[in-house]
Design an enzyme around this catalytic site. Structure first.
Site, short mmCIF file in Angstrom:
data_model
loop_
_atom_site.label_atom_id
_atom_site.label_comp_id
_atom_site.label_asym_id
_atom_site.label_seq_id
_atom_site.Cartn_x
_atom_site.Cartn_y
_atom_site.Cartn_z
N ARG A 30 -10.23 0.39 8.68
CA ARG A 30 -9.80 -0.97 9.01
C ARG A 30 -10.94 -1.78 9.64
O ARG A 30 -10.79 -2.97 9.85
CB ARG A 30 -8.71 -0.93 10.08
CG ARG A 30 -7.34 -0.58 9.61
CD ARG A 30 -6.62 -1.77 9.06
NE ARG A 30 -5.32 -2.03 9.65
CZ ARG A 30 -4.21 -1.34 9.40
NH1 ARG A 30 -4.23 -0.29 8.65
NH2 ARG A 30 -3.08 -1.72 9.94
N ARG B 172 -1.30 -9.56 12.74
CA ARG B 172 -1.77 -8.49 11.84
C ARG B 172 -2.51 -9.08 10.65
O ARG B 172 -3.55 -8.57 10.23
CB ARG B 172 -0.59 -7.63 11.37
CG ARG B 172 -0.14 -6.63 12.42
CD ARG B 172 1.31 -6.21 12.23
NE ARG B 172 1.57 -5.55 10.98
CZ ARG B 172 2.78 -5.51 10.39
NH1 ARG B 172 3.82 -6.12 10.94
NH2 ARG B 172 2.94 -4.89 9.25
N LYS C 83 0.83 -1.21 0.00
CA LYS C 83 0.00 0.00 0.00
C LYS C 83 0.87 1.27 0.00
O LYS C 83 0.60 2.19 -0.75
CB LYS C 83 -0.93 0.02 1.22
CG LYS C 83 -1.92 -1.14 1.25
CD LYS C 83 -2.85 -1.03 2.46
CE LYS C 83 -2.16 -1.11 3.80
NZ LYS C 83 -1.74 -2.45 4.23
N ARG D 233 11.39 -7.03 5.35
CA ARG D 233 11.36 -5.58 5.12
C ARG D 233 12.36 -4.83 6.02
O ARG D 233 12.41 -5.06 7.22
CB ARG D 233 9.94 -5.06 5.39
CG ARG D 233 9.80 -3.56 5.22
CD ARG D 233 8.39 -3.16 4.97
NE ARG D 233 7.51 -3.34 6.13
CZ ARG D 233 6.22 -3.04 6.10
NH1 ARG D 233 5.66 -2.59 5.00
NH2 ARG D 233 5.48 -3.22 7.17
N ARG E 99 10.88 -2.33 11.29
CA ARG E 99 9.74 -1.85 12.09
C ARG E 99 9.53 -2.78 13.28
O ARG E 99 9.65 -3.99 13.13
CB ARG E 99 8.48 -1.85 11.21
CG ARG E 99 7.97 -0.47 10.90
CD ARG E 99 6.91 -0.49 9.87
NE ARG E 99 5.68 -1.16 10.32
CZ ARG E 99 4.54 -1.15 9.65
NH1 ARG E 99 4.46 -0.50 8.51
NH2 ARG E 99 3.47 -1.78 10.09
P1 ADP Z 1 0.24 -2.75 8.30
O1 ADP Z 1 -0.84 -2.55 7.28
O2 ADP Z 1 1.54 -3.14 7.67
O3 ADP Z 1 -0.13 -3.61 9.46
P2 ADP Z 1 0.03 0.06 9.23
O4 ADP Z 1 1.21 0.93 9.18
O5 ADP Z 1 -1.12 0.40 8.35
O6 ADP Z 1 0.63 -1.37 8.94
O7 ADP Z 1 -0.51 -0.07 10.74
C1 ADP Z 1 0.32 -0.43 11.80
C2 ADP Z 1 -0.49 -0.56 13.08
O8 ADP Z 1 -1.12 0.70 13.41
C3 ADP Z 1 -1.65 -1.55 13.03
O9 ADP Z 1 -1.23 -2.87 13.31
C4 ADP Z 1 -2.57 -0.99 14.13
O10 ADP Z 1 -2.08 -1.29 15.42
C5 ADP Z 1 -2.43 0.52 13.95
N1 ADP Z 1 -3.43 1.09 13.01
C6 ADP Z 1 -3.15 1.69 11.82
N2 ADP Z 1 -4.28 2.10 11.21
C7 ADP Z 1 -5.31 1.74 12.01
C8 ADP Z 1 -6.73 1.88 11.93
N3 ADP Z 1 -7.33 2.46 10.87
N4 ADP Z 1 -7.48 1.37 12.95
C9 ADP Z 1 -6.91 0.80 14.02
N5 ADP Z 1 -5.58 0.62 14.16
C10 ADP Z 1 -4.77 1.11 13.18
#
Ligand code: ADP
Length: 202
Positions: A88, A158, A13, A122, A147
Site C-alpha cells: 500500500r 480511505r 479486489k 456493501r 464493516r
Molecule cells: P480497503 O481496500 O477496502 O480499504 P482493506 O481490507 O484492504 O480495505 O484494508 C482495511 C484497512 O486495513 C485499511 O484502511 C488500513 O487501515 C489497514 N491495512 C490493510 N492493508 C494495509 C497495508 N498494506 N498497509 C497499511 N495498512 C493496511
C-alpha cells in the site's frame, strides 16, 4: 505465480482474488483480512490495528512488513501467492522486492462514484458472502452486517489515501514491466477473463 491485485477500496479486489486463487491454487493474502482477524481475536496487534482502521488510516509499514514476512514463510506460499491490499506504500513495495519476484500487478480501475456506492452499500454475511443494498440486495431472511470502516467519512479518507499513495507504486511496477491496468467496473466474469488473458501472456 507471484501476483498483486491493486485497486481503490471497493474496486472488487476480494471478489476477483477468489476467482484467481481458485484457478491457480495459490493463497489469497489480504492484509485487511489478516488485520480484521486480529481485531476479532482481540490480540495486541488487533488493538493497535483497530484505531487505524476505524479512522481509514494505514498502519505503520514496519507492522505490515512483519506480518507479510511471517505469512510468506508458510507452506502454502511455495507455488506463489496473490496479494490483495499489499503493498500500500512504496516502502512496502521496496521491501517486498527484496524477498520476492513479482510477475504481475493487476490494477482494477474504477470510477469514484461506483466505488462510493459499492462501499456505502456493501453488506456481508458472517461466512463472507457480499451483498450490496443498491445492486444486489440481501434476501430478507439473510443476516448481514456492515464493516466498521464502510461509513462515508472513513470511505472518503480511505479513497484519498489510496490515490495519494498509488502513483509511486504504479511507477515502481511499471518500471519493472509488470503493471497491467484493467477496467474494474465490468461484470465479474469479464474482469476474470481479462485477468486470465494477462496471466496467459506473461
Ligand atoms: P480497503 O481496500 O477496502 O480499504 P482493506 O481490507 O484492504 O480495505 O484494508 C482495511 C484497512 O486495513 C485499511 O484502511 C488500513 O487501515 C489497514 N491495512 C490493510 N492493508 C494495509 C497495508 N498494506 N498497509 C497499511 N495498512 C493496511
Amino acid at each position: 505465480m507471484n501476483l498483486i491485485l491493486m485497486g481503490a477500496p471497493g474496486a472488487g479486489k476480494g471478489t476477483h482474488a477468489k476467482d484467481i486463487v481458485a484457478r491457480f491454487d495459490i493463497p489469497h493474502i489480504s492484509t485487511g483480512d489478516i488485520l480484521r482477524e486480529e481485531v476479532a481475536k482481540g490480540t495486541e496487534l488487533g488493538t493497535t490495528a483497530k484505531s487505524y482502521m476505524e479512522a481509514g488510516k494505514l498502519l505503520p509499514d514496519d507492522i505490515i512488513i512483519e506480518i507479510i514476512k511471517k505469512r510468506l514463510q508458510e507452506d502454502d506460499c511455495r507455488n506463489g501467492f496473490l496479494f490483495d491490499g499489499f503493498p500500500r506504500t512504496i516502502v512496502q513495495a521496496e521491501m517486498l522486492d527484496k524477498i520476492a519476484d513479482i510477475e504481475a500487478v493487476i490494477y482494477l480501475k474504477c470510477d469514484d462514484d461506483i466505488l462510493l456506492k459499492r462501499l456505502t452499500g456493501r453488506r456481508m454475511t458472517e461466512d463472507g458472502k457480499i451483498y450490496n443494498i443498491y445492486f444486489d440486495p440481501p434476501p430478507e431472511n439473510v443476516k448481514v452486517y456492515q464493516r466498521d470502516d464502510d461509513n462515508e467519512e472513513t470511505i472518503r479518507e480511505r479513497l484519498k489515501i489510496f490515490y495519494d499513495t498509488f502513483s509511486p507504486i504504479m511507477d515502481f511496477y511499471e518500471g519493472k514491466g509488470a503493471f497491467y491496468e484493467i477496467k474494474g467496473d465490468d461484470a465479474r466474469e469479464k474482469v476474470f477473463d481479462t485477468i486470465l488473458t494477462i496471466l496467459n501472456i506473461m
